[in-house]
Design a protein around this motif. Structure first.
Motif, PDB file in Angstrom:
ATOM      1  N   LEU A  53      27.228  69.974  19.519  1.00 12.05           N
ATOM      2  CA  LEU A  53      28.614  70.297  19.179  1.00 12.05           C
ATOM      3  C   LEU A  53      28.675  71.263  18.001  1.00 12.05           C
ATOM      4  N   THR A  54      27.808  71.073  17.025  1.00 10.67           N
ATOM      5  CA  THR A  54      27.767  71.977  15.869  1.00 10.67           C
ATOM      6  C   THR A  54      27.367  73.385  16.292  1.00 10.67           C
ATOM      7  N   VAL A  55      26.354  73.498  17.132  1.00  6.46           N
ATOM      8  CA  VAL A  55      25.919  74.817  17.611  1.00  6.46           C
ATOM      9  C   VAL A  55      27.019  75.478  18.419  1.00  6.46           C
ATOM     10  N   LEU A  56      27.697  74.710  19.279  1.00  2.00           N
ATOM     11  CA  LEU A  56      28.786  75.271  20.085  1.00  2.00           C
ATOM     12  C   LEU A  56      29.910  75.795  19.205  1.00  2.00           C
ATOM     13  N   SER A 110      31.607  74.790  10.688  1.00  2.00           N
ATOM     14  CA  SER A 110      31.369  74.195  12.003  1.00  2.00           C
ATOM     15  C   SER A 110      30.715  72.822  11.871  1.00  2.00           C
ATOM     16  N   LEU A 111      29.860  72.650  10.876  1.00  2.00           N
ATOM     17  CA  LEU A 111      29.259  71.338  10.640  1.00  2.00           C
ATOM     18  C   LEU A 111      30.337  70.329  10.243  1.00  2.00           C
ATOM     19  N   MET A 118      33.710  64.318  15.725  1.00  2.00           N
ATOM     20  CA  MET A 118      32.987  63.115  16.142  1.00  2.00           C
ATOM     21  C   MET A 118      33.636  61.856  15.581  1.00  2.00           C
ATOM     22  N   MET A 119      34.049  61.902  14.306  1.00  2.00           N
ATOM     23  CA  MET A 119      34.716  60.732  13.725  1.00  2.00           C
ATOM     24  C   MET A 119      36.044  60.470  14.413  1.00  2.00           C
ATOM     25  N   SER A 120      36.789  61.529  14.707  1.00  2.00           N
ATOM     26  CA  SER A 120      38.069  61.369  15.399  1.00  2.00           C
ATOM     27  C   SER A 120      37.850  60.778  16.778  1.00  2.00           C
ATOM     28  N   TYR A 121      36.811  61.236  17.469  1.00  2.00           N
ATOM     29  CA  TYR A 121      36.527  60.697  18.794  1.00  2.00           C
ATOM     30  C   TYR A 121      36.212  59.204  18.712  1.00  2.00           C
TER      31      TYR A 121
END
Length: 161
Positions: A53-56, A110-111, A118-121
């Motif tokens: 996700l960070t790379v994207l 982006s990080l 991720m926390m929101s998910y």
């Protein structure tokens, strides 16, 4: 007059989940996606979803600055063809340092955005599973009565001492 029932939220969520599953299945069955996921990079990113996700996010946010940098390189190269070699070196150096600073900043952003996503998910999925989990009414009232009985015995023990 007959009562109109509102549309069932759980039925709508099930329909949405079915559509999302079909969309994900069509992506996963794509031949290019299958070939990428069999590569070493694909397997590594599959094992590390936060990094993926960070790379994207980094790649998607860095497209515009890299595009501007390449545009400046092409324009200064055209200027070099006309005899401005010193100007080209200066502009490419300044733009290269600027691009480096921007990409470092975008990497940190982006990080952070990946961490927030991720926390929101996790929070939203926990809340959704809590709100829409089936809980029979009889268990809730029995559980509440049991907790009240336990609290009253605790207080009785305090008063006896």
């Amino acid at each position: 007059m007959a009562k109109e029932e509102p549309p069932s939220v759980s039925r709508d969520l099930q329909e949405l989940q079915r559509k999302l599953c079909l969309l994900l299945e069509s992506f996963q069955n794509n031949s290019k996606v299958v070939a990428f996921m069999k590569s070493p990079v694909g397997r590594y990113l599959d094992k590390h979803p936060f990094l993926a996700l960070t790379v994207l996010m980094f790649v998607s946010m860095s497209a515009i600055p890299v595009g501007f940098f390449l545009l400046i390189v092409v324009l200064t190269s055209l200027g070099a063809l006309m005899g401005a070699i010193l100007l080209e070196g200066l502009v490419i150096s300044v733009c290269g340092l600027s691009l480096l600073c921007i990409l470092c900043g975008l990497g940190f952003v982006s990080l952070a955005m990946s961490g927030i996503a991720m926390m929101s998910y996790v929070v939203v999925s926990c809340l959704m599973s809590y709100w829409f989990s089936p809980r029979p009414l009889t268990q809730q009232t029995a559980n509440t009565d049991c907790q009240l009985a336990m609290k009253s015995t605790d207080f009785e023990g305090l008063y006896q001492e």
